[in-house]
Design a protein around this motif. Structure first.
Motif, mmCIF file in Angstrom:
data_model
loop_
_atom_site.group_PDB
_atom_site.id
_atom_site.type_symbol
_atom_site.label_atom_id
_atom_site.label_comp_id
_atom_site.label_asym_id
_atom_site.label_seq_id
_atom_site.Cartn_x
_atom_site.Cartn_y
_atom_site.Cartn_z
ATOM 1 N N LEU A 17 0.824 -1.214 0.000
ATOM 2 C CA LEU A 17 0.000 0.000 0.000
ATOM 3 C C LEU A 17 0.858 1.263 0.000
ATOM 4 O O LEU A 17 0.495 2.254 -0.631
ATOM 5 C CB LEU A 17 -0.931 0.007 1.223
ATOM 6 C CG LEU A 17 -2.141 -0.911 1.141
ATOM 7 C CD1 LEU A 17 -2.848 -0.970 2.491
ATOM 8 C CD2 LEU A 17 -3.093 -0.442 0.057
ATOM 9 N N LYS A 18 1.988 1.230 0.700
ATOM 10 C CA LYS A 18 2.873 2.383 0.725
ATOM 11 C C LYS A 18 3.438 2.686 -0.661
ATOM 12 O O LYS A 18 3.685 3.841 -1.002
ATOM 13 C CB LYS A 18 4.031 2.157 1.704
ATOM 14 C CG LYS A 18 3.632 2.260 3.149
ATOM 15 C CD LYS A 18 4.814 2.011 4.052
ATOM 16 C CE LYS A 18 4.416 2.050 5.502
ATOM 17 N NZ LYS A 18 5.563 1.736 6.396
ATOM 18 N N HIS A 19 3.636 1.656 -1.445
ATOM 19 C CA HIS A 19 4.223 1.823 -2.776
ATOM 20 C C HIS A 19 3.190 1.876 -3.890
ATOM 21 O O HIS A 19 3.548 1.886 -5.062
ATOM 22 C CB HIS A 19 5.243 0.702 -3.029
ATOM 23 C CG HIS A 19 6.425 0.766 -2.115
ATOM 24 N ND1 HIS A 19 6.466 0.104 -0.914
ATOM 25 C CD2 HIS A 19 7.593 1.446 -2.211
ATOM 26 C CE1 HIS A 19 7.605 0.363 -0.307
ATOM 27 N NE2 HIS A 19 8.315 1.160 -1.061
ATOM 28 N N LEU A 20 1.947 1.892 -3.527
ATOM 29 C CA LEU A 20 0.860 1.925 -4.505
ATOM 30 C C LEU A 20 0.850 3.264 -5.229
ATOM 31 O O LEU A 20 0.868 4.322 -4.607
ATOM 32 C CB LEU A 20 -0.476 1.710 -3.787
ATOM 33 C CG LEU A 20 -1.694 1.495 -4.650
ATOM 34 C CD1 LEU A 20 -1.590 0.181 -5.417
ATOM 35 C CD2 LEU A 20 -2.931 1.495 -3.792
ATOM 36 N N LYS A 21 0.836 3.198 -6.532
ATOM 37 C CA LYS A 21 0.813 4.428 -7.330
ATOM 38 C C LYS A 21 -0.639 4.834 -7.588
ATOM 39 O O LYS A 21 -1.423 4.045 -8.077
ATOM 40 C CB LYS A 21 1.556 4.241 -8.643
ATOM 41 C CG LYS A 21 3.024 3.999 -8.429
ATOM 42 C CD LYS A 21 3.769 3.907 -9.723
ATOM 43 C CE LYS A 21 5.228 3.642 -9.407
ATOM 44 N NZ LYS A 21 6.058 3.660 -10.575
ATOM 45 N N LEU A 22 -0.938 6.045 -7.240
ATOM 46 C CA LEU A 22 -2.309 6.560 -7.388
ATOM 47 C C LEU A 22 -2.472 7.419 -8.614
ATOM 48 O O LEU A 22 -1.645 8.074 -9.076
ATOM 49 C CB LEU A 22 -2.723 7.333 -6.141
ATOM 50 C CG LEU A 22 -2.588 6.554 -4.831
ATOM 51 C CD1 LEU A 22 -2.875 7.458 -3.653
ATOM 52 C CD2 LEU A 22 -3.576 5.404 -4.818
#
Length: 114
Positions: free
Chosen positions: A109-114
């Motif tokens: 989740l921390k590395h999830l690109k939005l």
């Protein structure tokens, strides 16, 4: 996200009326918080006359206590000390697995690109 303890809820509907975003429904006479709508303002927690709605930090304590009660109930079904130790070890293995899953999920989740 607040949590409603259904066994404590007395169906007074004060939380339903106080919620500014209509995130609380009554289901089978008990309050239910709709996660997608809740803005975590805490007004329901403050208005509840029987303290049936818990805030985040209290949820952790409640969940630990409830889980330990479940383990103690399970342990009471076994007579031998060896069987009880096996059950506790099994519970610890399951918790460690859940920890790994949660750590992996948090990292993703921390590395999830939005």
């Amino acid at each position: 996200m607040p949590l409603v303890i259904k066994t404590k809820c007395v169906s007074c509907k004060k939380c339903v009326r106080k919620c500014p975003v209509d995130a609380i429904d009554m289901v089978k006479g008990k309050a239910l918080i709709v996660e997608d709508k809740c803005i975590n303002c805490g007004k329901c927690i403050k208005i509840c006359p029987v303290k049936a709605i818990l805030r985040d930090r209290d949820i952790v304590k409640y969940q630990i206590s409830a889980d330990l009660d479940d383990v103690k109930d399970s342990l009471s079904k076994y007579k031998s000390k060896k069987a009880k130790k096996r059950l506790v070890k099994s519970q610890l293995r399951q918790i460690r697995l859940q920890q790994k899953v949660l750590r992996g999920k948090m990292k993703a989740l921390k590395h999830l690109k939005l």
